[in-house]
Design a protein around this motif. Structure first.
Motif, PDB file in Angstrom:
ATOM      1  N   ARG A 150      48.235  33.668  44.853  1.00 31.96           N
ATOM      2  CA  ARG A 150      47.127  33.762  45.798  1.00 31.96           C
ATOM      3  C   ARG A 150      46.870  35.237  46.067  1.00 31.96           C
ATOM      4  N   VAL A 151      45.635  35.634  45.866  1.00 34.51           N
ATOM      5  CA  VAL A 151      45.279  37.052  45.854  1.00 34.51           C
ATOM      6  C   VAL A 151      44.153  37.291  46.855  1.00 34.51           C
ATOM      7  N   ALA A 152      44.169  38.481  47.432  1.00 36.41           N
ATOM      8  CA  ALA A 152      43.079  38.932  48.298  1.00 36.41           C
ATOM      9  C   ALA A 152      42.355  40.098  47.631  1.00 36.41           C
ATOM     10  N   ILE A 153      41.044  40.130  47.779  1.00 37.02           N
ATOM     11  CA  ILE A 153      40.223  41.241  47.300  1.00 37.02           C
ATOM     12  C   ILE A 153      39.657  41.952  48.521  1.00 37.02           C
ATOM     13  N   VAL A 154      39.930  43.236  48.624  1.00 34.19           N
ATOM     14  CA  VAL A 154      39.473  44.044  49.756  1.00 34.19           C
ATOM     15  C   VAL A 154      38.418  45.015  49.237  1.00 34.19           C
ATOM     16  N   VAL A 155      37.206  44.926  49.778  1.00 35.81           N
ATOM     17  CA  VAL A 155      36.090  45.774  49.347  1.00 35.81           C
ATOM     18  C   VAL A 155      35.801  46.790  50.444  1.00 35.81           C
ATOM     19  N   LEU A 186      27.505  51.418  44.439  1.00 32.59           N
ATOM     20  CA  LEU A 186      28.005  50.256  45.182  1.00 32.59           C
ATOM     21  C   LEU A 186      27.761  48.983  44.394  1.00 32.59           C
ATOM     22  N   ASP A 187      26.618  48.876  43.712  1.00 26.10           N
ATOM     23  CA  ASP A 187      26.357  47.693  42.891  1.00 26.10           C
ATOM     24  C   ASP A 187      27.404  47.556  41.784  1.00 26.10           C
ATOM     25  N   ALA A 188      27.797  48.691  41.190  1.00 25.20           N
ATOM     26  CA  ALA A 188      28.827  48.646  40.154  1.00 25.20           C
ATOM     27  C   ALA A 188      30.162  48.213  40.741  1.00 25.20           C
ATOM     28  N   LEU A 189      30.464  48.669  41.952  1.00 30.16           N
ATOM     29  CA  LEU A 189      31.711  48.258  42.609  1.00 30.16           C
ATOM     30  C   LEU A 189      31.723  46.753  42.854  1.00 30.16           C
ATOM     31  N   ILE A 190      30.589  46.206  43.327  1.00 29.95           N
ATOM     32  CA  ILE A 190      30.492  44.771  43.578  1.00 29.95           C
ATOM     33  C   ILE A 190      30.589  44.001  42.266  1.00 29.95           C
ATOM     34  N   SER A 191      29.980  44.532  41.211  1.00 30.02           N
ATOM     35  CA  SER A 191      30.077  43.884  39.899  1.00 30.02           C
ATOM     36  C   SER A 191      31.521  43.880  39.407  1.00 30.02           C
ATOM     37  N   LEU A 192      32.234  44.966  39.653  1.00 35.40           N
ATOM     38  CA  LEU A 192      33.648  45.022  39.266  1.00 35.40           C
ATOM     39  C   LEU A 192      34.463  44.005  40.054  1.00 35.40           C
ATOM     40  N   ALA A 193      34.173  43.860  41.338  1.00 32.63           N
ATOM     41  CA  ALA A 193      34.864  42.857  42.149  1.00 32.63           C
ATOM     42  C   ALA A 193      34.566  41.448  41.642  1.00 32.63           C
ATOM     43  N   ALA A 194      33.325  41.199  41.227  1.00 33.77           N
ATOM     44  CA  ALA A 194      32.972  39.886  40.679  1.00 33.77           C
ATOM     45  C   ALA A 194      33.709  39.627  39.374  1.00 33.77           C
ATOM     46  N   GLY A 195      33.802  40.647  38.512  1.00 35.09           N
ATOM     47  CA  GLY A 195      34.558  40.490  37.272  1.00 35.09           C
ATOM     48  C   GLY A 195      36.031  40.251  37.529  1.00 35.09           C
ATOM     49  N   LEU A 196      36.559  40.904  38.556  1.00 36.90           N
ATOM     50  CA  LEU A 196      37.957  40.702  38.932  1.00 36.90           C
ATOM     51  C   LEU A 196      38.196  39.267  39.378  1.00 36.90           C
ATOM     52  N   ALA A 197      37.286  38.740  40.213  1.00 32.38           N
ATOM     53  CA  ALA A 197      37.428  37.360  40.685  1.00 32.38           C
ATOM     54  C   ALA A 197      37.318  36.370  39.520  1.00 32.38           C
ATOM     55  N   ALA A 198      36.398  36.622  38.585  1.00 32.47           N
ATOM     56  CA  ALA A 198      36.239  35.720  37.444  1.00 32.47           C
ATOM     57  C   ALA A 198      37.463  35.747  36.540  1.00 32.47           C
ATOM     58  N   THR A 199      38.026  36.935  36.314  1.00 34.52           N
ATOM     59  CA  THR A 199      39.204  37.052  35.458  1.00 34.52           C
ATOM     60  C   THR A 199      40.408  36.378  36.089  1.00 34.52           C
ATOM     61  N   THR A 248      32.917  33.117  46.059  1.00 36.35           N
ATOM     62  CA  THR A 248      33.257  34.536  46.025  1.00 36.35           C
ATOM     63  C   THR A 248      32.038  35.375  45.687  1.00 36.35           C
ATOM     64  N   LEU A 249      31.255  34.939  44.704  1.00 39.90           N
ATOM     65  CA  LEU A 249      30.047  35.667  44.341  1.00 39.90           C
ATOM     66  C   LEU A 249      29.036  35.673  45.481  1.00 39.90           C
ATOM     67  N   ASP A 250      28.961  34.564  46.238  1.00 40.75           N
ATOM     68  CA  ASP A 250      28.045  34.519  47.383  1.00 40.75           C
ATOM     69  C   ASP A 250      28.411  35.577  48.413  1.00 40.75           C
ATOM     70  N   VAL A 251      29.706  35.748  48.648  1.00 43.62           N
ATOM     71  CA  VAL A 251      30.156  36.763  49.609  1.00 43.62           C
ATOM     72  C   VAL A 251      29.841  38.161  49.094  1.00 43.62           C
ATOM     73  N   LEU A 252      30.158  38.410  47.831  1.00 44.64           N
ATOM     74  CA  LEU A 252      29.948  39.743  47.271  1.00 44.64           C
ATOM     75  C   LEU A 252      28.467  40.085  47.166  1.00 44.64           C
ATOM     76  N   ALA A 253      27.617  39.082  46.979  1.00 48.73           N
ATOM     77  CA  ALA A 253      26.183  39.348  46.840  1.00 48.73           C
ATOM     78  C   ALA A 253      25.592  39.962  48.094  1.00 48.73           C
ATOM     79  N   CYS A 254      26.180  39.680  49.237  1.00 48.00           N
ATOM     80  CA  CYS A 254      25.613  40.122  50.519  1.00 48.00           C
ATOM     81  C   CYS A 254      26.294  41.361  51.086  1.00 48.00           C
ATOM     82  N   VAL A 255      27.060  42.075  50.263  1.00 46.37           N
ATOM     83  CA  VAL A 255      27.735  43.287  50.742  1.00 46.37           C
ATOM     84  C   VAL A 255      26.724  44.418  50.858  1.00 46.37           C
TER      85      VAL A 255
END
Length: 442
Positions: free
Chosen positions: A285-290, A303-316, A350-357
């Protein structure tokens, strides 16, 4: 070039003129509705409804008529006034006839996917149902005025004939280039007047909502923190995994085994009681802190690249036996597994949360530890993502490890500037490489 002039040119280049064109139009649906109900909105609404009556062809004809008004003033030397009179007469007759071309009894509904990726074409399914007793012909379906980041990609659909009691579904296609929650106003259907210059009174649908999620960075490899611990027995209420046990095989019955684990077919084949044997599943169980602080990166694409990286991290992580259980954005905690779900099931939320950062204040390590505190006993690791790596991020990693939570810090930097010095074991990634979809080795 002088430094001040260079800075001025960079500032102009960073301006988003499409966003500026919509600066007077509220982006939220409730704000637009408030504007319509205001005194200004009540005055402008009839003019807007009149503008809606003209099709694109009618608007072009009106523009030519307006241009002809100036040219036809000299009636002694030119016959342009005759052309102007013909255009204005045709438009006037079409507008007068549009009052009688109604679509009473037609009900309009809209369906849209709950989420769509940035730059991906989204299809709006519009169903027109004729509940009246008359057939409706030459129906045109028009979409609402899109926000600054959206554009229609195809021509509005037309329904040639809609018989009484019949229904027909057509699609409108659009593309959006900015992540976040999108609320669109109503779609409308109306009947075309002969010559196709005007439309009759419209019937409107309800509005629709969807989330434009960030593009998922392509992470080719991921190094997971080494202090990770597993949660024995899986995660409570994990879907599609039964009681968080994997079937290991069958064995002879022993006194005390649950009756429900008896395997009838094996019992019939062997002649003695046989039960299923399970082994426990293990999930990390992992937490992602943005960190939404962008003070060290002026360009919003970082910032968009950072959010994209977080999305890739969640998918992986979701493709492994890992659950992205918590996402912390600034000081706000989002608990994703509150209702149960497997790793792949949690990618959408997860993507829904990251989309609104949105850009925010610098990360507060004390606030992060306070949010993670009640969940520290079940977490295996935490990934911290930032565009401004500093000693505070190193300190946060050390304090997380003191709690038994392994941590890593991933940072995205502005590729237009020199590569910064990464403190400690921070991993750096250029923002343009992430946005281009290049393979990321994290």
């Amino acid at each position: 070039m002088k430094p001040k002039r260079r800075l001025a040119l960079d500032a102009v280049a960073d301006l988003d003129f499409e966003r500026l064109n919509h600066v007077l139009i509220p982006s939220r649906a409730e704000d637009r509705e408030r504007l319509r109900r205001s005194r200004t909105g009540r005055v402008l609404l009839p003019l807007f409804r009149l503008y809606e009556r003209f099709t694109p062809e009618g608007q072009l004809t009106a523009g030519l008529a307006l241009l002809g008004t100036v040219i036809s003033l000299d009636v002694d030397r030119s016959d342009a006034h005759l052309v102007w009179a013909a255009l204005v007469g045709t438009l006037g007759c079409s507008l007068a006839a549009s009052v009688f071309v109604r679509v009473d009894g037609v009900v309009l509904t809209v369906r849209v996917p709950p989420r769509v990726a940035v730059g991906e074409e989204v299809a709006f399914a519009i169903t027109a149902h004729n509940t009246g007793d008359r057939a409706r012909t030459s129906l045109r379906v028009d979409g609402p005025f899109l926000p600054w980041d959206g554009a229609w990609t195809r021509e509005p659909p037309v329904i040639a004939r809609l018989a009484p009691g019949a229904q027909e579904t057509v699609t409108c296609h659009a593309r959006f280039r900015s992540r976040g929650e999108h609320h669109l106003d109503t779609f409308r259907v109306s009947a075309l007047v002969p010559f196709g210059l005007c439309e009759g009174p419209s019937v409107y649908s309800s509005g629709c909502r969807f989330v434009v999620v960030p593009p998922v960075a392509r992470i080719a490899s991921l190094r997971t923190p080494t202090l990770a611990r597993h949660q024995p027995g899986g995660v409570p209420r994990v879907t599609s995994t039964g009681e968080s046990f994997d079937l290991r095989g069958v064995r002879p019955y022993r006194p005390g085994d649950p009756i429900r684990d008896l395997h009838a077919r094996s019992w019939a084949r062997t002649g003695f009681p046989v039960v299923r044997e399970y082994q426990q599943e293990y999930f990390r169980r992992v937490a992602i802190v943005v960190d939404p602080d962008t003070s060290g990166a002026a360009h919003p694409a970082v910032l968009d690249a950072l959010i994209s990286l977080a999305a890739g991290l969640a998918a992986t992580l979701g493709r492994d036996d890992t659950l992205v259980d918590l996402v912390i954005v600034g000081r706000r905690l989002h608990e994703l597994n509150a209702h149960g779900g497997a790793g792949a099931d949690l990618l959408g939320p997860t993507l829904d949360v990251l989309a609104c950062v949105d850009p925010g204040p610098p990360l507060d390590p004390d606030a992060v530890l306070s949010a993670l505190g009640p969940h520290a006993g079940r977490l295996s690791a935490a990934f911290v993502l930032t565009v401004s790596p500093s000693e505070s991020h190193q300190g946060l990693g050390a304090r997380l490890r003191a709690l038994g939570i392994a941590s890593r810090t991933l940072a995205v930097y502005d590729a237009r500037k020199p590569r910064p010095e990464a403190p400690g074991d921070v991993s750096l990634f250029a923002h343009d490489a992430v946005l281009r979809g290049e393979a990321v080795h994290a």
